[in-house]
Motif scaffolding. Structure first.
Motif, PDB file in Angstrom:
ATOM      1  N   ALA A  29       5.158 -22.495  -0.247  1.00  0.00           N
ATOM      2  CA  ALA A  29       4.693 -21.214   0.307  1.00  0.00           C
ATOM      3  C   ALA A  29       5.735 -20.125   0.014  1.00  0.00           C
ATOM      4  N   THR A  30       5.246 -18.866  -0.223  1.00  0.00           N
ATOM      5  CA  THR A  30       6.172 -17.767  -0.487  1.00  0.00           C
ATOM      6  C   THR A  30       6.892 -17.400   0.811  1.00  0.00           C
ATOM      7  N   LEU A  31       8.229 -17.464   0.785  1.00  0.00           N
ATOM      8  CA  LEU A  31       9.000 -17.143   1.991  1.00  0.00           C
ATOM      9  C   LEU A  31       9.206 -15.634   2.104  1.00  0.00           C
ATOM     10  N   TYR A  32       9.689 -15.016   1.029  1.00  0.00           N
ATOM     11  CA  TYR A  32       9.859 -13.558   0.992  1.00  0.00           C
ATOM     12  C   TYR A  32      10.070 -13.135  -0.451  1.00  0.00           C
ATOM     13  N   ARG A  33       9.889 -11.822  -0.685  1.00  0.00           N
ATOM     14  CA  ARG A  33      10.071 -11.283  -2.038  1.00  0.00           C
ATOM     15  C   ARG A  33      11.282 -10.366  -2.045  1.00  0.00           C
ATOM     16  N   ASN A  34      11.716 -10.001  -3.249  1.00  0.00           N
ATOM     17  CA  ASN A  34      12.842  -9.071  -3.351  1.00  0.00           C
ATOM     18  C   ASN A  34      12.487  -7.758  -2.647  1.00  0.00           C
ATOM     19  N   ALA A  35      13.367  -7.327  -1.745  1.00  0.00           N
ATOM     20  CA  ALA A  35      13.059  -6.190  -0.881  1.00  0.00           C
ATOM     21  C   ALA A  35      12.899  -4.899  -1.676  1.00  0.00           C
ATOM     22  N   ALA A  36      13.787  -4.659  -2.660  1.00  0.00           N
ATOM     23  CA  ALA A  36      13.780  -3.368  -3.378  1.00  0.00           C
ATOM     24  C   ALA A  36      12.460  -3.164  -4.122  1.00  0.00           C
ATOM     25  N   SER A  37      11.990  -4.216  -4.820  1.00  0.00           N
ATOM     26  CA  SER A  37      10.749  -4.053  -5.587  1.00  0.00           C
ATOM     27  C   SER A  37       9.564  -3.865  -4.639  1.00  0.00           C
ATOM     28  N   GLN A  38       9.610  -4.554  -3.476  1.00  0.00           N
ATOM     29  CA  GLN A  38       8.528  -4.406  -2.495  1.00  0.00           C
ATOM     30  C   GLN A  38       8.500  -2.992  -1.910  1.00  0.00           C
ATOM     31  N   SER A  43       5.995   2.147  -1.259  1.00  0.00           N
ATOM     32  CA  SER A  43       6.192   3.608  -1.200  1.00  0.00           C
ATOM     33  C   SER A  43       5.211   4.299  -2.142  1.00  0.00           C
ATOM     34  N   ALA A  44       5.081   3.773  -3.375  1.00  0.00           N
ATOM     35  CA  ALA A  44       4.184   4.394  -4.362  1.00  0.00           C
ATOM     36  C   ALA A  44       2.734   4.352  -3.871  1.00  0.00           C
ATOM     37  N   ILE A  45       2.313   3.190  -3.342  1.00  0.00           N
ATOM     38  CA  ILE A  45       0.917   3.071  -2.884  1.00  0.00           C
ATOM     39  C   ILE A  45       0.677   3.974  -1.678  1.00  0.00           C
ATOM     40  N   THR A  46       1.669   4.097  -0.784  1.00  0.00           N
ATOM     41  CA  THR A  46       1.489   4.948   0.401  1.00  0.00           C
ATOM     42  C   THR A  46       1.366   6.426   0.002  1.00  0.00           C
ATOM     43  N   VAL A  47       2.189   6.871  -0.977  1.00  0.00           N
ATOM     44  CA  VAL A  47       2.083   8.271  -1.438  1.00  0.00           C
ATOM     45  C   VAL A  47       0.695   8.491  -2.061  1.00  0.00           C
ATOM     46  N   ALA A  48       0.250   7.528  -2.901  1.00  0.00           N
ATOM     47  CA  ALA A  48      -1.072   7.642  -3.529  1.00  0.00           C
ATOM     48  C   ALA A  48      -2.174   7.665  -2.463  1.00  0.00           C
ATOM     49  N   ALA A  49      -2.023   6.813  -1.424  1.00  0.00           N
ATOM     50  CA  ALA A  49      -3.025   6.764  -0.348  1.00  0.00           C
ATOM     51  C   ALA A  49      -3.065   8.089   0.420  1.00  0.00           C
ATOM     52  N   LEU A  50      -1.900   8.719   0.594  1.00  0.00           N
ATOM     53  CA  LEU A  50      -1.841  10.005   1.309  1.00  0.00           C
ATOM     54  C   LEU A  50      -2.581  11.096   0.522  1.00  0.00           C
ATOM     55  N   VAL A  51      -2.371  11.106  -0.809  1.00  0.00           N
ATOM     56  CA  VAL A  51      -3.071  12.080  -1.663  1.00  0.00           C
ATOM     57  C   VAL A  51      -4.584  11.836  -1.579  1.00  0.00           C
ATOM     58  N   MET A  52      -4.980  10.549  -1.646  1.00  0.00           N
ATOM     59  CA  MET A  52      -6.394  10.177  -1.571  1.00  0.00           C
ATOM     60  C   MET A  52      -6.972  10.580  -0.207  1.00  0.00           C
TER      61      MET A  52
END
Ligand SMILES: [Zn+2]
Length: 221
Positions: A29-38, A43-52
């Motif tokens: 099972a995936t425990l966690y991912r690299n924090a910086a890439s996440q 951040s990118a998806i949230t900015v895009a969602a705000l514009v939408m």
């Protein structure tokens, strides 16, 4: 240390290189991912969602053509009609579930994500994270989207329904918001702890350096 959420096996928690994820040695099972890439991705998806979100709220959702009589409908228009027709409680609920809570979640996420990406903990960090956890279950964009689609299907027999800009924007927003909702805010607590530890280590090293340097007398000229 970190415990696997599937099989409870304890693992030591190493730092990950970018775009890497840590998996449980026992069950995979995936425990966690690299924090910086996440953080970058969310951040990118949230900015895009705000514009939408702004597009979805600014334009009409559908246009109805009933025997030549045209009428358009936007979300704010629908809320205003509910309010005028003595359905203030429903109007307030629709406003909170489709406008206020999703907007609060996006702004609060950006408020903590953008400084944390640069290694800074913003003021009121804990309170903002609690706000995100409070509003998250009450944002119901996907329920609204489903309601709009059902309404369109029912209206087709009565009038010609023309989909407008906001309908597509709401569709895209619903998908983006689903991704944003998968982001685990606990990651931000972990990063904040790591940043505080690093700051404490730096100030301790600075103090030791100052103590080592100060007692020394000035060398004679
Ligand atoms: Zn496991």
């Amino acid at each position: 240390m970190i415990a696997c959420h599937e099989c409870d096996t304890l693992h030591r928690k190493p730092r990950l290189a970018s775009c890497r994820s840590a998996r449980c040695a026992c069950c995979g099972a995936t425990l966690y991912r690299n924090a910086a890439s996440q953080l970058d991705r969310i951040s990118a998806i949230t900015v895009a969602a705000l514009v939408m979100f702004i597009i979805a709220q600014s334009f009409p959702i559908i246009e109805l053509d009933a025997n030549g009589i045209l009428s358009t409908s936007s979300l704010f228009g629908a809320i205003a009609v509910l309010w005028r027709d003595d359905m203030q409680i429903i109007a307030a609920m629709v406003f909170c579930a489709t406008v206020l809570f999703p907007l609060t979640e996006m702004l609060a996420l950006l408020y903590v994500l953008l400084p944390v990406r640069r290694g800074v903990i913003p003021p009121g960090f804990t309170r903002v994270l609690r706000t995100i956890q409070f509003v998250r279950p009450w944002g119901m964009l996907e329920v609204f989207m489903l309601g709009v689609l059902i309404t369109i299907v029912k209206m087709v027999s009565l009038a010609r329904v023309i989909p407008e800009t906001a309908l597509f924007a709401f569709g895209a927003l619903t998908l983006m918001f689903t991704v944003v909702a998968t982001f685990d805010a606990r990651l931000l607590w972990d990063i904040a702890d790591a940043l505080r530890d690093a700051a404490r280590d730096t100030s301790r090293a600075h103090d030791q350096h100052a103590q080592r340097n100060n007692p020394l007398p000035e060398p004679p000229q």
